[in-house]
Every structure is written in structure tokens, then in C-alpha cells.
Design a protein around this motif. Structure first.
Motif, PDB file in Angstrom:
ATOM      1  N   THR A  74     -13.717  -4.198  -6.445  1.00 13.38           N
ATOM      2  CA  THR A  74     -12.507  -3.421  -6.750  1.00 13.38           C
ATOM      3  C   THR A  74     -11.367  -4.340  -7.159  1.00 13.38           C
ATOM      4  N   LEU A  75     -11.184  -5.431  -6.432  1.00 16.25           N
ATOM      5  CA  LEU A  75     -10.140  -6.408  -6.751  1.00 16.25           C
ATOM      6  C   LEU A  75     -10.317  -6.950  -8.169  1.00 16.25           C
ATOM      7  N   VAL A  76     -11.544  -7.327  -8.507  1.00 18.22           N
ATOM      8  CA  VAL A  76     -11.825  -7.906  -9.827  1.00 18.22           C
ATOM      9  C   VAL A  76     -11.655  -6.857 -10.926  1.00 18.22           C
ATOM     10  N   VAL A  77     -12.230  -5.676 -10.736  1.00 19.01           N
ATOM     11  CA  VAL A  77     -12.189  -4.625 -11.765  1.00 19.01           C
ATOM     12  C   VAL A  77     -10.756  -4.189 -12.051  1.00 19.01           C
ATOM     13  N   VAL A  78      -9.971  -3.979 -11.015  1.00 13.56           N
ATOM     14  CA  VAL A  78      -8.582  -3.530 -11.220  1.00 13.56           C
ATOM     15  C   VAL A  78      -7.780  -4.588 -11.969  1.00 13.56           C
ATOM     16  N   ASN A  79      -7.980  -5.856 -11.619  1.00  7.06           N
ATOM     17  CA  ASN A  79      -7.248  -6.928 -12.307  1.00  7.06           C
ATOM     18  C   ASN A  79      -7.700  -7.107 -13.755  1.00  7.06           C
ATOM     19  N   VAL A  80      -8.995  -6.980 -14.010  1.00 13.35           N
ATOM     20  CA  VAL A  80      -9.502  -7.067 -15.387  1.00 13.35           C
ATOM     21  C   VAL A  80      -8.956  -5.905 -16.218  1.00 13.35           C
ATOM     22  N   GLU A  98       1.118 -13.244  -6.955  1.00 16.69           N
ATOM     23  CA  GLU A  98       1.625 -11.887  -7.171  1.00 16.69           C
ATOM     24  C   GLU A  98       0.939 -11.173  -8.333  1.00 16.69           C
ATOM     25  N   LYS A  99       0.609 -11.897  -9.405  1.00 15.46           N
ATOM     26  CA  LYS A  99       0.044 -11.237 -10.591  1.00 15.46           C
ATOM     27  C   LYS A  99      -1.340 -10.638 -10.329  1.00 15.46           C
ATOM     28  N   TYR A 100      -2.023 -11.125  -9.270  1.00 17.18           N
ATOM     29  CA  TYR A 100      -3.343 -10.581  -8.930  1.00 17.18           C
ATOM     30  C   TYR A 100      -3.286  -9.601  -7.760  1.00 17.18           C
ATOM     31  N   ALA A 101      -2.097  -9.394  -7.213  1.00 16.33           N
ATOM     32  CA  ALA A 101      -1.979  -8.560  -6.013  1.00 16.33           C
ATOM     33  C   ALA A 101      -0.820  -7.573  -6.156  1.00 16.33           C
ATOM     34  N   SER A 102      -0.902  -6.765  -7.191  1.00 11.68           N
ATOM     35  CA  SER A 102       0.128  -5.747  -7.413  1.00 11.68           C
ATOM     36  C   SER A 102      -0.055  -4.602  -6.423  1.00 11.68           C
ATOM     37  N   SER A 103       0.884  -3.674  -6.454  1.00 11.71           N
ATOM     38  CA  SER A 103       0.827  -2.538  -5.543  1.00 11.71           C
ATOM     39  C   SER A 103      -0.444  -1.707  -5.750  1.00 11.71           C
ATOM     40  N   ILE A 104      -0.845  -1.494  -7.018  1.00 10.45           N
ATOM     41  CA  ILE A 104      -2.049  -0.699  -7.293  1.00 10.45           C
ATOM     42  C   ILE A 104      -3.303  -1.405  -6.783  1.00 10.45           C
ATOM     43  N   VAL A 107       0.866  -1.185   0.000  1.00  8.44           N
ATOM     44  CA  VAL A 107       0.000   0.000   0.000  1.00  8.44           C
ATOM     45  C   VAL A 107       0.896   1.226   0.000  1.00  8.44           C
ATOM     46  N   SER A 108       1.795   1.284   0.974  1.00 10.80           N
ATOM     47  CA  SER A 108       2.873   2.281   1.036  1.00 10.80           C
ATOM     48  C   SER A 108       3.629   2.026   2.330  1.00 10.80           C
ATOM     49  N   PRO A 109       4.919   2.353   2.362  1.00 11.81           N
ATOM     50  CA  PRO A 109       5.689   2.162   3.599  1.00 11.81           C
ATOM     51  C   PRO A 109       5.110   2.931   4.784  1.00 11.81           C
ATOM     52  N   LEU A 110       4.643   4.160   4.539  1.00 13.97           N
ATOM     53  CA  LEU A 110       4.069   4.964   5.620  1.00 13.97           C
ATOM     54  C   LEU A 110       2.784   4.319   6.157  1.00 13.97           C
ATOM     55  N   PHE A 111       1.915   3.873   5.234  1.00 11.57           N
ATOM     56  CA  PHE A 111       0.683   3.201   5.652  1.00 11.57           C
ATOM     57  C   PHE A 111       1.020   1.969   6.481  1.00 11.57           C
ATOM     58  N   PHE A 150      -3.405  -3.449  -4.127  1.00  9.79           N
ATOM     59  CA  PHE A 150      -3.362  -3.223  -2.680  1.00  9.79           C
ATOM     60  C   PHE A 150      -3.908  -1.834  -2.334  1.00  9.79           C
ATOM     61  N   LYS A 151      -3.404  -0.815  -3.030  1.00 13.37           N
ATOM     62  CA  LYS A 151      -3.782   0.569  -2.716  1.00 13.37           C
ATOM     63  C   LYS A 151      -5.288   0.791  -2.858  1.00 13.37           C
ATOM     64  N   LEU A 152      -5.838   0.384  -4.002  1.00 13.46           N
ATOM     65  CA  LEU A 152      -7.247   0.676  -4.280  1.00 13.46           C
ATOM     66  C   LEU A 152      -8.196  -0.168  -3.430  1.00 13.46           C
ATOM     67  N   VAL A 153      -7.873  -1.438  -3.258  1.00 12.02           N
ATOM     68  CA  VAL A 153      -8.752  -2.310  -2.466  1.00 12.02           C
ATOM     69  C   VAL A 153      -8.771  -1.862  -1.004  1.00 12.02           C
ATOM     70  N   ILE A 154      -7.626  -1.517  -0.460  1.00 12.02           N
ATOM     71  CA  ILE A 154      -7.574  -1.040   0.932  1.00 12.02           C
ATOM     72  C   ILE A 154      -8.308   0.286   1.083  1.00 12.02           C
TER      73      ILE A 154
END
Length: 432
Positions: free
Chosen positions: A417-423, A361-367, A74-78, A369-373
Motif C-alpha cells: 500500500t505504501l509503495v502503490v500510493v506513492n507511485v 515528508e514526500k513519502y508520508a503524506s496524509s493520504i 490519519v485524522s485528529p479523531l483517530f 497515512f490513512k490508507l496504510v493504517i
């Protein structure tokens, strides 16, 4: 130590680190209230108190780092803020709660001592174990957990065999959802990310084990511990349900006293006067091992945060134990009341982080993580606001969000969100 024996020791230790005050006190009353729907409520309870926590252990097996690794995408600070919040919550609520439960059920009825004396002795012993953290897993896995499991099985097996098997009518409108929400109060999803980190640090004392060997060991141990938790929870819920017509639980009492009364009644009915002794030992051991795991995990984290300093580890352990003594003066019910709004905020984020870390990993990129959280945080806000001391009109909001009336309004938006971002990622990758 051969691999089979090591797996069993780690499994027992994991079980014991998970199984604390809430895990023992919550299921019997849940079953009592569920009555004839005890099996449905068990399914719900197992989702949040077994399946999700074991996924947390599987995520640790994959990462083999600290809790910081859970949220760093998500980010180091988060991640830093998340870890600090979780560890502060852990030493402020579940850890003192173990002392409060031990005092109310195991110590005070027998000795009549003050909460201060109980908490002081309790956390002094916890501190001794935490300062000898390299021996934690072996001692808990070899000695303490077998005692806990034997005592639990005695109460469950004898209780079920001597019960008249006449449950009450259910008081729940939706038994499965009630089980899911009650499972929140065990803190086991949060416990998974905390005690999983303790497990990783403890295994790292064995420098010879490879990453692959440790991954296999953690996964196997997690599944065995999960199976043990399922059997015990199902047993405690069913005993609570089937003793419904035999034990008088005063509904005018606070929920914590109802839980204590029911558990004492079941133990006495199953094992006679000896049951009270068994219950006292059981409560003390179950709570103690969980407190050790929580405080060791917290001390490990802050030690790693500040130049791997052993002095920081000791200071954190001492402060955590002193804090436990202070907060341990509150009764079990008061601690749960304080915990609920915090749980409604942290639990959804923790659950989502666990599942994202388990995904390939291919379904759980940084983007992702950010959007789903972010979406999880936004849609869990109504549940948090519902527990605030000021009036907030949430009816319109909750009626427009699926599952919001069950405090699960964040679930569907997070999945979408998880599905849409991956699609979207798949299409953009193909088009380039």
C-alpha cells in the motif's frame, strides 16, 4: 552539563525507561528454548525489541511534539482515540506487570509478603518520582541505570565465562519469527512512543536548547540506548541458551515461573548466593524505572489534553498508581495472557506509525497515512480474532495471506500500500 555528559545521561535514562519486567524475564527463557539457534532468535527479538523502538525515538526526534503528533495525519479523531487506547493499555498492563514481576521474583521469595503490600509500597514510590518529573531523567540516568547495567553485565559476563557452553536443541520451527513475536511482549514499540514523549517534555524544561540541538541529542541518545539494549538482550539470550544443560526448568510450570526459575538459576550459578541479592535489586530497579516512565508519560498526555493543567497531571498519576496496585495483584503470566490480543491489535498500527513518521515528508503524506493504517488494521484483524473467547475459523483466511501464520499478515499489504500510493502520487503529479 556538557553535551557528551548530557547525551550519556539521556541515553542511560532511555535505556532504563525501556528496560522493564518483560525485557529482563523474556530473553533468558527465549534463549533456553532456542538452544543452538539462539543467535537466530536474537536477530528476531532485536527487530521488535530494539530496532523498531529506536526508530520510535528517531520519530520523536523529528516531531518533538506529543504522541498525538504520531497519528494526527490519519485524522485528529483517530489520533485522539489511538493515544487514549495506548495510554490506557500502558497503565493497565505493562505498568502493573512491573509490580507483579518485582513481587514474584525479588520480594516474595525473600520476605514472603503479600502482593498487595508490595504493590502499595512500590506504586507509592513511583508516585513520588512521577510528581517530581522534572528530575526524572537526571536521577534515572545518573544513578539508577548504571546500577542496572552493572548488575546485568555481572550476570552475563560471569555466566558466559563459567558456562559449559552446551545448548539444548531448539524447540522452535522458525527461530527468527519466534524471536520477533517474543519481542512483541516487551511492549518496547509502544514504550517508544510513550517514553519518547516523556523525553521530549523533560528536555523542554531546558528552554535554551534549539529544535536542531534537541533533535541531535535525542537521535544520539536513541542510538546509544539501542546499542545498550542489543548488548544486554544478546547477552541474556545467549546465557539462557548456554545454561540449557545446567539448569532444570520444569516445563510443567507456567511460562512466568519458568522464566523466574531460569533467571534465578543463572544468577545463582554465576554469582553464588550473592546472585539472588543482585537479581532482586536488578528486577526492582529495572521494573521501577519503567513504571515511572509509563505513568509520567500518561500524566503528561492528559495534562496537555486538558488545558495544560497540573491538577490533571497529579490526578492522572494518582489514578494510574492506584490502578497499578489493583491490577498488580494478578500474577505476571495472567497479565501477559490479557495483553496478547491487545498487542496483536495495537502493535502493528504502532509499528506502521513509527516508520511512517520516520520517512521523509514526500513519502508520508496524509493520504499515505490513512490508507496504510487502514490496510494494516484490516489485515491484523485475524490475529486479534484468534485470541477471542469465541470460535472463529481463520485457517482459510490465514492460508491465503503471506506471513499470516506467523501473525504478520499485515506486513506485506502495508508495504504494498505504501509503495502503490506513492507511485500513484508520482504519476498523477507528473501528468498534471
Amino acid at each position: 552539563m556538557n553535551k557528551t555528559k548530557e547525551t550519556l545521561v539521556i541515553s542511560f535514562a532511555l535505556f532504563s525507561l525501556f528496560f522493564g519486567a518483560g525485557n529482563l524475564l523474556l530473553p533468558p527463557l527465549l534463549g533456553y528454548n532456542a538452544g543452538e539457534d539462539w543467535f537466530l532468535v536474537t536477530i528476531g527479538f532485536v527487530i521488535t525489541a530494539v530496532i523498531i523502538p529506536i526508530f520510535g525515538i528517531l520519530a520523536h526526534a523529528k516531531l518533538q511534539g506529543t504522541m498525538f503528533d504520531f497519528a494526527k495525519k490519519v485524522s485528529p479523531l483517530f489520533s485522539l482515540l489511538y493515544c487514549i487506547i495506548i495510554y490506557v493499555i500502558a497503565i493497565a498492563i505493562p505498568s502493573p506487570r512491573t509490580a507483579a514481576a518485582t513481587h514474584e521474583i525479588a520480594i516474595h521469595p525473600t520476605f514472603g509478603t503479600s502482593p498487595l503490600l508490595t504493590s502499595t509500597i512500590y506504586f507509592a514510590l513511583v508516585l513520588v518520582f512521577v510528581l517530581n518529573r522534572s528530575k526524572i531523567l537526571n536521577f534515572i540516568g545518573k544513578f539508577l541505570t548504571p546500577l542496572i547495567v552493572i548488575a546485568l553485565l555481572l550476570v552475563i559476563v560471569i555466566g558466559l565465562s563459567s558456562s559449559q557452553l552446551i545448548p539444548n536443541e531448539t524447540v522452535f520451527e522458525t527461530a527468527i519469527v519466534s524471536g520477533v513475536l517474543e519481542g512483541y511482549q516487551t511492549f518496547d514499540a509502544i514504550g517508544a512512543v510513550v517514553v519518547g514523549a516523556v523525553l521530549i517534555v523533560s528536555l523542554n524544561y531546558n528552554k535554551e536548547a534549539s529544535f536542531k540541538d534537541k533533535k541531535s541529542l535525542i537521535r544520539k541518545s536513541g542510538f546509544i540506548a539501542g546499542l545498550g539494549l542489543f548488548v544486554i538482550y544478546a547477552g541474556l539470550i545467549s546465557v539462557g541458551a548456554l545454561y540449557g544443560s545446567q539448569i532444570d526448568v520444569d516445563l510443567n510450570l507456567s511460562s512466568d515461573m519458568q522464566r523466574a526459575t531460569l533467571l534465578r538459576g543463572i544468577s545463582s550459578a554465576a554469582l553464588g548466593e550473592f546472585g539472588k541479592t543482585v537479581l532482586s535489586i536488578l528486577i526492582g530497579l529495572a521494573c521501577f524505572t519503567t513504571a515511572v516512565g509509563i505513568i509520567a508519560g500518561t500524566a503528561d498526555y492528559f495534562k496537555g489534553l486538558i488545558k495544560d493543567s497540573q491538577k490533571v497531571y497529579v490526578i492522572t498519576a494518582v489514578v494510574s498508581c492506584v490502578f497499578g496496585v489493583v491490577v498488580g495483584q494478578l500474577d505476571f503470566h495472567s497479565i501477559i495472557v490479557i495483553a496478547l490480543p491487545i498487542l496483536m491489535f495495537t502493535y502493528p498500527i504502532t509499528i506502521v506509525l513509527i516508520f511512517l513518521n520516520v520517512l521523509p515528508e514526500k513519502y508520508a503524506s496524509s493520504i499515505v497515512f490513512k490508507l496504510v493504517i487502514l490496510i494494516t488494521f484490516i489485515f491484523s484483524l485475524p490475529d486479534v480474532l484468534a485470541f477471542m473467547p469465541f470460535e472463529v475459523d481463520l485457517e482459510t483466511i490465514k492460508n491465503s495471506i503471506p506471513f499470516a501464520k506467523y501473525s504478520l499478515g499485515w506486513l506485506l499489504p502495508a508495504i504494498i500500500t505504501l509503495v502503490v500510493v506513492n507511485v500513484y502520487k508520482q504519476f498523477t503529479t507528473k501528468s498534471t
